[in-house]
Design a protein around this motif. Structure first.
Motif, PDB file in Angstrom:
ATOM      1  N   LEU A  19      44.490  46.230  42.406  1.00 53.36           N
ATOM      2  CA  LEU A  19      45.022  44.878  42.285  1.00 53.36           C
ATOM      3  C   LEU A  19      45.083  44.314  41.054  1.00 53.36           C
ATOM      4  O   LEU A  19      44.844  45.067  40.052  1.00 53.36           O
ATOM      5  N   PRO A  20      45.968  43.307  40.521  1.00 53.03           N
ATOM      6  CA  PRO A  20      46.238  43.202  38.923  1.00 53.03           C
ATOM      7  C   PRO A  20      44.997  42.608  38.528  1.00 53.03           C
ATOM      8  O   PRO A  20      44.109  41.892  39.103  1.00 53.03           O
ATOM      9  N   ALA A  21      44.792  43.116  37.507  1.00 51.36           N
ATOM     10  CA  ALA A  21      43.527  43.011  36.794  1.00 51.36           C
ATOM     11  C   ALA A  21      42.903  41.329  36.132  1.00 51.36           C
ATOM     12  O   ALA A  21      42.174  41.191  36.370  1.00 51.36           O
ATOM     13  N   VAL A  22      44.353  40.837  35.632  1.00 51.62           N
ATOM     14  CA  VAL A  22      44.216  39.445  35.244  1.00 51.62           C
ATOM     15  C   VAL A  22      43.705  38.523  36.321  1.00 51.62           C
ATOM     16  O   VAL A  22      42.709  37.788  35.946  1.00 51.62           O
ATOM     17  N   VAL A  69      20.768  43.724  41.298  1.00 49.72           N
ATOM     18  CA  VAL A  69      21.713  43.725  42.417  1.00 49.72           C
ATOM     19  C   VAL A  69      22.576  42.904  42.103  1.00 49.72           C
ATOM     20  O   VAL A  69      23.817  43.469  42.619  1.00 49.72           O
ATOM     21  N   LYS A  70      22.842  41.686  41.704  1.00 48.67           N
ATOM     22  CA  LYS A  70      23.845  40.890  41.450  1.00 48.67           C
ATOM     23  C   LYS A  70      24.940  41.702  40.621  1.00 48.67           C
ATOM     24  O   LYS A  70      26.110  41.672  40.966  1.00 48.67           O
ATOM     25  N   TRP A  71      24.570  42.262  39.430  1.00 50.76           N
ATOM     26  CA  TRP A  71      25.246  42.804  38.576  1.00 50.76           C
ATOM     27  C   TRP A  71      26.150  44.020  38.886  1.00 50.76           C
ATOM     28  O   TRP A  71      27.079  44.493  38.644  1.00 50.76           O
ATOM     29  N   LEU A  72      25.088  44.765  39.853  1.00 51.59           N
ATOM     30  CA  LEU A  72      25.693  46.229  40.474  1.00 51.59           C
ATOM     31  C   LEU A  72      26.728  45.723  41.481  1.00 51.59           C
ATOM     32  O   LEU A  72      27.878  46.332  41.387  1.00 51.59           O
ATOM     33  N   VAL A  73      26.552  44.597  42.185  1.00 52.73           N
ATOM     34  CA  VAL A  73      27.590  44.128  43.292  1.00 52.73           C
ATOM     35  C   VAL A  73      28.771  43.637  42.416  1.00 52.73           C
ATOM     36  O   VAL A  73      29.970  44.120  42.846  1.00 52.73           O
ATOM     37  N   VAL A  74      28.764  42.843  41.552  1.00 52.76           N
ATOM     38  CA  VAL A  74      29.831  42.478  40.374  1.00 52.76           C
ATOM     39  C   VAL A  74      30.866  43.447  39.805  1.00 52.76           C
ATOM     40  O   VAL A  74      31.817  43.700  40.030  1.00 52.76           O
ATOM     41  N   VAL A  75      30.162  44.708  39.270  1.00 54.41           N
ATOM     42  CA  VAL A  75      30.814  45.781  38.842  1.00 54.41           C
ATOM     43  C   VAL A  75      31.259  46.649  39.733  1.00 54.41           C
ATOM     44  O   VAL A  75      32.297  46.935  39.855  1.00 54.41           O
ATOM     45  N   GLY A  76      30.747  46.906  40.952  1.00 48.83           N
ATOM     46  CA  GLY A  76      31.305  47.562  41.897  1.00 48.83           C
ATOM     47  C   GLY A  76      32.283  46.730  42.560  1.00 48.83           C
ATOM     48  O   GLY A  76      33.576  47.406  42.789  1.00 48.83           O
ATOM     49  N   GLY A  77      32.425  45.442  42.683  1.00 51.22           N
ATOM     50  CA  GLY A  77      33.463  44.564  43.489  1.00 51.22           C
ATOM     51  C   GLY A  77      34.586  44.668  42.374  1.00 51.22           C
ATOM     52  O   GLY A  77      35.636  44.835  42.870  1.00 51.22           O
ATOM     53  N   LEU A  78      34.428  44.646  41.112  1.00 47.06           N
ATOM     54  CA  LEU A  78      35.612  44.521  39.975  1.00 47.06           C
ATOM     55  C   LEU A  78      36.037  46.199  40.063  1.00 47.06           C
ATOM     56  O   LEU A  78      37.471  46.175  39.923  1.00 47.06           O
ATOM     57  N   TYR A  79      35.459  46.984  40.128  1.00 48.79           N
ATOM     58  CA  TYR A  79      35.807  48.694  40.126  1.00 48.79           C
ATOM     59  C   TYR A  79      36.820  48.564  41.439  1.00 48.79           C
ATOM     60  O   TYR A  79      37.614  49.223  41.161  1.00 48.79           O
ATOM     61  N   LEU A  80      36.104  48.246  42.518  1.00 45.12           N
ATOM     62  CA  LEU A  80      36.935  48.399  43.602  1.00 45.12           C
ATOM     63  C   LEU A  80      38.350  47.799  43.356  1.00 45.12           C
ATOM     64  O   LEU A  80      39.187  48.366  43.876  1.00 45.12           O
ATOM     65  N   ALA A  81      38.334  46.392  43.131  1.00 46.67           N
ATOM     66  CA  ALA A  81      39.522  45.641  43.289  1.00 46.67           C
ATOM     67  C   ALA A  81      40.503  46.242  42.365  1.00 46.67           C
ATOM     68  O   ALA A  81      41.797  46.353  42.409  1.00 46.67           O
ATOM     69  N   GLU A 123      48.029  38.464  43.866  1.00 47.14           N
ATOM     70  CA  GLU A 123      47.618  37.899  42.787  1.00 47.14           C
ATOM     71  C   GLU A 123      46.350  36.945  43.361  1.00 47.14           C
ATOM     72  O   GLU A 123      45.405  36.934  42.905  1.00 47.14           O
ATOM     73  N   ALA A 124      46.791  36.182  44.599  1.00 43.95           N
ATOM     74  CA  ALA A 124      45.672  35.305  45.117  1.00 43.95           C
ATOM     75  C   ALA A 124      44.467  36.228  45.520  1.00 43.95           C
ATOM     76  O   ALA A 124      43.264  35.848  45.485  1.00 43.95           O
ATOM     77  N   PHE A 125      44.970  37.316  46.631  1.00 44.33           N
ATOM     78  CA  PHE A 125      43.947  38.131  46.906  1.00 44.33           C
ATOM     79  C   PHE A 125      42.960  38.704  45.796  1.00 44.33           C
ATOM     80  O   PHE A 125      41.774  38.879  45.733  1.00 44.33           O
ATOM     81  N   ALA A 126      43.664  39.141  44.693  1.00 42.59           N
ATOM     82  CA  ALA A 126      43.075  39.633  43.390  1.00 42.59           C
ATOM     83  C   ALA A 126      41.898  38.675  43.065  1.00 42.59           C
ATOM     84  O   ALA A 126      40.830  39.135  42.489  1.00 42.59           O
ATOM     85  N   ALA A 127      42.212  37.289  42.692  1.00 40.26           N
ATOM     86  CA  ALA A 127      41.212  36.261  42.422  1.00 40.26           C
ATOM     87  C   ALA A 127      40.351  36.244  43.394  1.00 40.26           C
ATOM     88  O   ALA A 127      39.085  35.822  43.036  1.00 40.26           O
ATOM     89  N   LEU A 128      40.681  36.128  44.705  1.00 41.47           N
ATOM     90  CA  LEU A 128      39.396  36.131  45.675  1.00 41.47           C
ATOM     91  C   LEU A 128      38.426  37.444  45.550  1.00 41.47           C
ATOM     92  O   LEU A 128      37.320  37.235  45.816  1.00 41.47           O
ATOM     93  N   ALA A 129      39.034  38.665  45.391  1.00 46.66           N
ATOM     94  CA  ALA A 129      38.287  39.698  45.285  1.00 46.66           C
ATOM     95  C   ALA A 129      37.301  39.493  43.832  1.00 46.66           C
ATOM     96  O   ALA A 129      36.308  39.909  44.013  1.00 46.66           O
ATOM     97  N   GLY A 130      37.794  39.153  42.839  1.00 54.25           N
ATOM     98  CA  GLY A 130      36.932  38.907  41.673  1.00 54.25           C
ATOM     99  C   GLY A 130      35.986  38.051  41.740  1.00 54.25           C
ATOM    100  O   GLY A 130      34.689  38.132  41.456  1.00 54.25           O
ATOM    101  N   GLY A 131      36.428  36.762  42.262  1.00 54.29           N
ATOM    102  CA  GLY A 131      35.384  35.738  42.354  1.00 54.29           C
ATOM    103  C   GLY A 131      34.450  35.815  43.623  1.00 54.29           C
ATOM    104  O   GLY A 131      33.417  35.426  43.535  1.00 54.29           O
TER     105      GLY A 131
END
Length: 132
Positions: free
Chosen positions: A98-101, A80-92, A37-45
């Motif tokens: 990784l857990p979605a919450v 570019v920011k939002w492409l990176v965010v969406v791509g990162g969330l998709y990967l995670a 869960e900690a790694f998931a939060a790191l991935a999202g943030g």
């Protein structure tokens, strides 16, 4: 008041630093439920923070130019920011499973840190030195 591209770059980097601190704090809080869960939060943030860093680099990377070019760089940086965010969330969530919450919590806290730090920076803008 002296307002330069360098001052804007410094403010953007401060905002990104606030996002990184908020992401680390969220991951530390999620560590109580487990390392995954900690790694998931790191991935999202982290995806939100990386996106903001790339947006700042895109907006302030070309130096001082005309208004049309500055607006174009700002729009491109935001895209570019939002492409990176969406791509990162998709990967995670979809690829790494990784857990979605916690992923979404990390991204949401980083986004909130962006808003709060921008409000804080705007409140202190009037207190900068003026050069006459």
């Amino acid at each position: 008041m002296l307002n330069s591209a360098n001052a804007g770059r410094q403010l953007a980097l401060r905002v990104v630093a606030c996002q990184a601190i908020a992401t680390l704090a969220t991951a530390l809080a999620c560590l109580m439920t487990g390392p995954r869960e900690a790694f998931a939060a790191l991935a999202g943030g982290g995806s939100m923070t990386l996106g903001s860093l790339l947006a700042a680099w895109g907006a302030f990377g070309g130096g001082v130019e005309g208004a049309g070019m500055a607006l174009g760089r700002l729009l491109l940086g935001t895209a570019v920011k939002w492409l990176v965010v969406v791509g990162g969330l998709y990967l995670a969530m979809a690829v790494w499973k990784l857990p979605a919450v916690p992923v979404l919590a990390g991204a949401a806290i980083a986004a909130a840190a962006f808003v709060v730090s921008m409000k804080f920076v705007a409140a202190h803008r009037g207190k900068t030195r003026t050069i006459a």
